[in-house]
Design a protein around this motif. Structure first.
Motif, PDB file in Angstrom:
ATOM      1  N   LEU A  66       0.823  -1.214   0.000  1.00 34.06           N
ATOM      2  CA  LEU A  66       0.000   0.000   0.000  1.00 34.06           C
ATOM      3  C   LEU A  66       0.854   1.260   0.000  1.00 34.06           C
ATOM      4  CD1 LEU A  66      -2.894  -1.000   2.396  1.00 34.06           C
ATOM      5  CD2 LEU A  66      -3.053  -0.528  -0.046  1.00 34.06           C
ATOM      6  N   ASP A  67       1.967   1.235   0.721  1.00 32.28           N
ATOM      7  CA  ASP A  67       2.859   2.393   0.749  1.00 32.28           C
ATOM      8  C   ASP A  67       3.438   2.690  -0.632  1.00 32.28           C
ATOM      9  OD1 ASP A  67       2.433   2.769   3.434  1.00 32.28           O
ATOM     10  OD2 ASP A  67       4.301   1.812   4.082  1.00 32.28           O
ATOM     11  N   ALA A  68       3.595   1.642  -1.453  1.00 30.48           N
ATOM     12  CA  ALA A  68       4.191   1.811  -2.779  1.00 30.48           C
ATOM     13  C   ALA A  68       3.146   1.997  -3.874  1.00 30.48           C
ATOM     14  CB  ALA A  68       5.061   0.591  -3.112  1.00 30.48           C
ATOM     15  N   SER A  69       1.866   2.012  -3.499  1.00 27.66           N
ATOM     16  CA  SER A  69       0.788   2.081  -4.480  1.00 27.66           C
ATOM     17  C   SER A  69       0.350   3.514  -4.748  1.00 27.66           C
ATOM     18  CB  SER A  69      -0.418   1.256  -4.010  1.00 27.66           C
ATOM     19  OG  SER A  69      -0.089  -0.117  -3.931  1.00 27.66           O
ATOM     20  N   PHE A  70      -0.225   3.697  -5.907  1.00 24.39           N
ATOM     21  CA  PHE A  70      -0.794   4.979  -6.330  1.00 24.39           C
ATOM     22  C   PHE A  70      -2.309   4.865  -6.217  1.00 24.39           C
ATOM     23  CE2 PHE A  70      -2.661   7.731  -9.558  1.00 24.39           C
ATOM     24  CZ  PHE A  70      -1.957   8.918  -9.405  1.00 24.39           C
ATOM     25  N   CYS A  71      -2.924   5.740  -5.479  1.00 24.46           N
ATOM     26  CA  CYS A  71      -4.376   5.715  -5.306  1.00 24.46           C
ATOM     27  C   CYS A  71      -5.017   6.646  -6.337  1.00 24.46           C
ATOM     28  CB  CYS A  71      -4.768   6.133  -3.891  1.00 24.46           C
ATOM     29  SG  CYS A  71      -6.558   6.084  -3.594  1.00 24.46           S
ATOM     30  N   TRP A  72      -5.807   6.073  -7.236  1.00 21.63           N
ATOM     31  CA  TRP A  72      -6.528   6.913  -8.185  1.00 21.63           C
ATOM     32  C   TRP A  72      -7.974   7.089  -7.709  1.00 21.63           C
ATOM     33  CZ3 TRP A  72     -10.571   4.114  -9.871  1.00 21.63           C
ATOM     34  CH2 TRP A  72     -10.420   2.739 -10.010  1.00 21.63           C
ATOM     35  N   ILE A  73      -8.549   8.210  -8.058  1.00 21.31           N
ATOM     36  CA  ILE A  73      -9.892   8.572  -7.605  1.00 21.31           C
ATOM     37  C   ILE A  73     -10.741   8.932  -8.815  1.00 21.31           C
ATOM     38  CG2 ILE A  73     -11.245  10.191  -6.202  1.00 21.31           C
ATOM     39  CD1 ILE A  73      -8.781  10.523  -4.423  1.00 21.31           C
ATOM     40  N   ASP A  74     -11.929   8.362  -8.897  1.00 14.89           N
ATOM     41  CA  ASP A  74     -12.908   8.653  -9.934  1.00 14.89           C
ATOM     42  C   ASP A  74     -12.707   7.741 -11.146  1.00 14.89           C
ATOM     43  OD1 ASP A  74     -15.164   9.928 -10.814  1.00 14.89           O
ATOM     44  OD2 ASP A  74     -14.250  11.891 -11.071  1.00 14.89           O
ATOM     45  N   GLN A  75     -13.763   7.588 -11.912  1.00 20.86           N
ATOM     46  CA  GLN A  75     -13.730   6.905 -13.200  1.00 20.86           C
ATOM     47  C   GLN A  75     -14.287   7.859 -14.245  1.00 20.86           C
ATOM     48  OE1 GLN A  75     -14.756   2.490 -13.120  1.00 20.86           O
ATOM     49  NE2 GLN A  75     -15.725   3.167 -11.229  1.00 20.86           N
ATOM     50  N   THR A 166       2.823   5.082 -20.166  1.00 26.19           N
ATOM     51  CA  THR A 166       2.959   6.489 -20.533  1.00 26.19           C
ATOM     52  C   THR A 166       3.362   7.297 -19.306  1.00 26.19           C
ATOM     53  OG1 THR A 166       1.834   8.451 -21.419  1.00 26.19           O
ATOM     54  CG2 THR A 166       0.488   6.925 -20.144  1.00 26.19           C
ATOM     55  N   SER A 167       4.061   8.385 -19.555  1.00 22.30           N
ATOM     56  CA  SER A 167       4.430   9.284 -18.467  1.00 22.30           C
ATOM     57  C   SER A 167       3.300  10.242 -18.109  1.00 22.30           C
ATOM     58  CB  SER A 167       5.684  10.092 -18.849  1.00 22.30           C
ATOM     59  OG  SER A 167       5.474  10.780 -20.067  1.00 22.30           O
ATOM     60  N   ARG A 168       2.209  10.241 -18.863  1.00 23.74           N
ATOM     61  CA  ARG A 168       1.018  11.007 -18.459  1.00 23.74           C
ATOM     62  C   ARG A 168       0.379  10.269 -17.281  1.00 23.74           C
ATOM     63  NH1 ARG A 168      -4.313  12.978 -19.842  1.00 23.74           N
ATOM     64  NH2 ARG A 168      -5.162  13.173 -17.728  1.00 23.74           N
ATOM     65  N   VAL A 169       0.255  10.923 -16.164  1.00 18.19           N
ATOM     66  CA  VAL A 169      -0.313  10.290 -14.974  1.00 18.19           C
ATOM     67  C   VAL A 169      -1.830  10.506 -14.972  1.00 18.19           C
ATOM     68  CG1 VAL A 169      -0.311  10.192 -12.464  1.00 18.19           C
ATOM     69  CG2 VAL A 169       1.824  10.624 -13.696  1.00 18.19           C
ATOM     70  N   PHE A 170      -2.569   9.419 -15.149  1.00 14.00           N
ATOM     71  CA  PHE A 170      -4.025   9.472 -15.105  1.00 14.00           C
ATOM     72  C   PHE A 170      -4.454   9.320 -13.647  1.00 14.00           C
ATOM     73  CE2 PHE A 170      -3.236   8.526 -19.510  1.00 14.00           C
ATOM     74  CZ  PHE A 170      -4.280   9.152 -20.190  1.00 14.00           C
ATOM     75  N   GLU A 171      -4.980  10.382 -13.098  1.00 12.27           N
ATOM     76  CA  GLU A 171      -5.375  10.365 -11.688  1.00 12.27           C
ATOM     77  C   GLU A 171      -6.756   9.765 -11.479  1.00 12.27           C
ATOM     78  OE1 GLU A 171      -4.794  14.260 -10.120  1.00 12.27           O
ATOM     79  OE2 GLU A 171      -2.608  14.130 -10.297  1.00 12.27           O
ATOM     80  N   ALA A 172      -7.466   9.474 -12.578  1.00 10.41           N
ATOM     81  CA  ALA A 172      -8.725   8.736 -12.551  1.00 10.41           C
ATOM     82  C   ALA A 172      -8.585   7.553 -13.491  1.00 10.41           C
ATOM     83  CB  ALA A 172      -9.879   9.629 -13.000  1.00 10.41           C
TER      84      ALA A 172
END
Length: 403
Positions: A66-75, A166-172
């Protein structure tokens, strides 16, 4: 007990960790065909249900993951030229190599031996052990050695897909659809680190050929995809793990089932036992839940044959629903032209409901109307029928079922 595990993916590593935690005296050796630090794919996705399982079984590795994970929000779903539709939800992404490194360190700390660049392809190479775990993926060599007992069935999906980064970070968690002269092409994307995202491109075989991806070298294919998805990438590049001169590694998803999951002392785990289409985002969860079930069964059942039989029965039953839902989800994307011209909220609603057995048999706009009218008793009844199977709605007027 002496255990040989073939394959150092998430399933094999996590199983080994859990067996050592349950029975520290167990001797476990993992045999992996790839060199250390070599894997395929970018980031994997998981949800709160797997988080709960990880915490319940090994809080140490769970917290590190969990510490190494990226949390994304929304779809988000968006058709090029239209307004995006959003629907909430959260999940996690983690680099596949990061996940493997965490599990490898935890396994070796507990006394598991890992032998890299050690491929098992023939009967004479199978290690001598009380239990041999086949965790070597959908193309499992070990499963092939006992094919008459396992009776695998592989059904290729129709669509073509390629796993990119991709280096574009999709936050959703984002679905983007683009119309082309050869048909629709789309992507599934989600962040898995502060600097990277997984970017899976999918299309029909006709679109794949019509756009020339069957004959383009890798670098040319990447530039063509960057052009198609320019509105979503914001100037960021697409990345492949294959060479620039060779074609991109486009695949057809393989839907795998096995009639039996164990043959003698050999038992299947993860993708060697089953697959579920990537569009439901459950591959990692299902593989690690296999690992939990197998470790539990071997720990609590003194007889190895009885333990393997109990594991097989438990997990085959557990896989019925996710594999059914995965087939329905894959079929929805295989028929995406049927839905892509809906407006944003309608498309998003049907995307979220793509695992429904009713959805392929009802015109999309009528389905959306039913979706919005779920409070009406008759509509609730239709949805219950759909959960039992499409054959249960055969009493509906044919003009309503015709699509």
């Amino acid at each position: 007990m002496k255990i040989a595990c073939i394959g150092a993916g998430p399933a094999g590593l996590y199983f080994s960790i859990l067996m050592k935690l349950r029975d520290p005296g167990t001797e476990i050796t993992i045999f992996e065909r790839n060199p250390a630090g070599v894997t395929h794919g970018w980031g994997v996705v998981f949800w709160d249900d797997l988080v709960a399982d990880l915490r319940a079984n090994d809080p140490v590795s769970a917290n590190t993951i969990l510490d190494a994970s990226f949390c994304w929000i929304d779809q988000v779903v968006e058709v090029k030229g239209g307004s995006p539709a959003r629907g909430g939800g959260t999940g996690y992404g983690i680099g596949r190599q990061t996940l493997l490194d965490i599990l490898r360190r935890r396994a070796t700390d507990l006394g598991v031996a890992i032998r890299y660049e050690h491929e098992i392809t023939g009967p004479s190479q199978v290690p001598d052990a009380d239990v041999v775990v086949a965790a070597d993926g959908v193309g499992s060599h070990l499963r092939r050695l006992h094919e008459d007992t396992f009776e695998p069935h592989i059904e290729p999906g129709r669509n073509k897909y390629v796993w990119l980064g991709t280096s574009r970070v999709f936050e959703a968690f984002t679905f983007g659809l683009v119309p082309t002269e050869a048909g629709w092409i789309w992507f599934h994307a989600y962040g898995y680190s502060p600097t990277m995202s997984t970017f899976i491109v999918e299309c029909s075989p006709q679109t794949w050929q019509g756009l020339g991806f069957d004959r383009m070298p890798g670098d040319e294919s990447l530039r063509a995809l960057e052009h198609l998805f320019a509105d979503y990438l914001g100037g960021h590049r697409l990345l492949s793990q294959s060479g620039t001169e060779e074609p991109l590694p486009w695949l057809n998803f393989r839907n795998l089932t096995n009639r039996k999951w164990h043959a003698g002392n050999v038992v299947l785990l993860g993708d060697a036992a089953h697959t579920a289409h990537f569009s439901i985002g459950s591959g990692t969860r299902l593989a690690m839940q296999d690992a939990i079930a197998l470790a539990d069964s071997l720990h609590r059942t003194k007889s190895i044959p009885a333990a393997l039989a109990a594991y097989e029965s438990e997990r085959q039953f557990a896989m019925l629903r996710p594999q059914r839902e995965a087939r329905l989800s894959a079929a929805w994307f295989e028929n995406i032209a049927r839905y892509a011209t809906l407006d944003g909220p309608q498309l998003f609603a049907l995307l979220l409901d793509r695992r429904s057995r009713l959805i392929p048999h009802v015109p999309p706009r009528l389905y959306y109307a039913l979706h919005r009218a779920k409070r009406i008793p008759l509509v609730r009844m239709l949805y219950r029928w759909a959960a039992m199977g499409v054959e249960q709605v055969s009493g509906l007027p044919r003009r309503l079922l015709h699509s």
